[in-house]
Design a protein around this motif. Sequence first.
Motif, PDB file in Angstrom:
ATOM      1  N   ARG A   1       1.978   9.430  -5.889  1.00 60.52           N
ATOM      2  CA  ARG A   1       2.500  10.772  -5.603  1.00 60.52           C
ATOM      3  C   ARG A   1       3.554  11.154  -6.635  1.00 60.52           C
ATOM      4  N   ALA A   2       4.435  10.226  -6.981  1.00 60.52           N
ATOM      5  CA  ALA A   2       5.482  10.503  -7.959  1.00 60.52           C
ATOM      6  C   ALA A   2       4.872  10.805  -9.332  1.00 60.52           C
ATOM      7  N   MET A   3       3.823  10.083  -9.698  1.00 61.19           N
ATOM      8  CA  MET A   3       3.161  10.337 -10.984  1.00 61.19           C
ATOM      9  C   MET A   3       2.603  11.768 -11.015  1.00 61.19           C
ATOM     10  N   LYS A   4       1.985  12.188  -9.915  1.00 68.70           N
ATOM     11  CA  LYS A   4       1.438  13.553  -9.853  1.00 68.70           C
ATOM     12  C   LYS A   4       2.558  14.587  -9.908  1.00 68.70           C
ATOM     13  N   LEU A   5       3.662  14.322  -9.209  1.00 69.43           N
ATOM     14  CA  LEU A   5       4.781  15.262  -9.212  1.00 69.43           C
ATOM     15  C   LEU A   5       5.413  15.363 -10.598  1.00 69.43           C
TER      16      LEU A   5
ATOM     17  N   LEU B   1      12.269   8.392  -8.473  1.00 68.41           N
ATOM     18  CA  LEU B   1      11.110   7.801  -9.135  1.00 68.41           C
ATOM     19  C   LEU B   1      10.489   8.785 -10.119  1.00 68.41           C
ATOM     20  N   VAL B   2      10.407  10.044  -9.752  1.00 72.19           N
ATOM     21  CA  VAL B   2       9.900  11.073 -10.666  1.00 72.19           C
ATOM     22  C   VAL B   2      10.798  11.147 -11.903  1.00 72.19           C
ATOM     23  N   GLY B   3      12.100  11.085 -11.700  1.00 71.62           N
ATOM     24  CA  GLY B   3      13.026  11.102 -12.833  1.00 71.62           C
ATOM     25  C   GLY B   3      12.831   9.917 -13.761  1.00 71.62           C
ATOM     26  N   ILE B   4      12.605   8.744 -13.182  1.00 70.65           N
ATOM     27  CA  ILE B   4      12.354   7.546 -13.984  1.00 70.65           C
ATOM     28  C   ILE B   4      11.066   7.700 -14.771  1.00 70.65           C
TER      29      ILE B   4
ATOM     30  N   GLN C   1       0.833  -1.202   0.000  1.00 67.77           N
ATOM     31  CA  GLN C   1       0.000   0.000   0.000  1.00 67.77           C
ATOM     32  C   GLN C   1       0.871   1.257   0.000  1.00 67.77           C
ATOM     33  N   LEU C   2       1.935   1.243   0.788  1.00 70.77           N
ATOM     34  CA  LEU C   2       2.845   2.386   0.846  1.00 70.77           C
ATOM     35  C   LEU C   2       3.514   2.621  -0.501  1.00 70.77           C
ATOM     36  N   LEU C   3       3.961   1.559  -1.146  1.00 70.00           N
ATOM     37  CA  LEU C   3       4.611   1.717  -2.444  1.00 70.00           C
ATOM     38  C   LEU C   3       3.647   2.241  -3.501  1.00 70.00           C
ATOM     39  N   ARG C   4       2.391   1.803  -3.457  1.00 71.48           N
ATOM     40  CA  ARG C   4       1.395   2.346  -4.392  1.00 71.48           C
ATOM     41  C   ARG C   4       1.174   3.833  -4.144  1.00 71.48           C
ATOM     42  N   LEU C   5       1.115   4.225  -2.880  1.00 72.19           N
ATOM     43  CA  LEU C   5       0.936   5.629  -2.518  1.00 72.19           C
ATOM     44  C   LEU C   5       2.112   6.462  -3.035  1.00 72.19           C
ATOM     45  N   ILE C   6       3.321   5.964  -2.841  1.00 69.79           N
ATOM     46  CA  ILE C   6       4.513   6.676  -3.293  1.00 69.79           C
ATOM     47  C   ILE C   6       4.503   6.807  -4.819  1.00 69.79           C
ATOM     48  N   TYR C   7       4.126   5.732  -5.496  1.00 65.54           N
ATOM     49  CA  TYR C   7       4.070   5.767  -6.957  1.00 65.54           C
ATOM     50  C   TYR C   7       3.049   6.786  -7.450  1.00 65.54           C
TER      51      TYR C   7
END
Length: 103
Positions: A17-21, A68-71, A9-15
């Motif tokens: 957030r990174a997509m939005k950023l 992750l945002v860079g990727i 769940q945490l990794l999905r949340l981080i992903y």
Amino acid sequence: MSVGAALEQLLRLIYRRAMKLAMLPEDERDSHYDHIRLSCCAAAEHIGQDPDRAAITANDMVEFVRALVGIIEMGSAPDHEPSADQRPPVPHLGDQGTDTTRI
């Protein structure tokens, strides 16, 4: 909740957030990274990390999200082509006669 489920769940949340950023202009991202840093630091302290270790944890998390945002940005670049070391998608075994790939 199991540790594995919580991590997933945490990794999905981080992903997410990174997509939005990644959709934001670079100059608008810093305040979001600051918010992530403060939230993560508070959470780390809440589970018992001392403030110095919590700050390190929070900074590591922000650097992970930045990477992750860079990727994500590299993968969505218009001139992005698969590198020579990337394998082509493998069709799903249930696909007969179609060229679609399921993930």
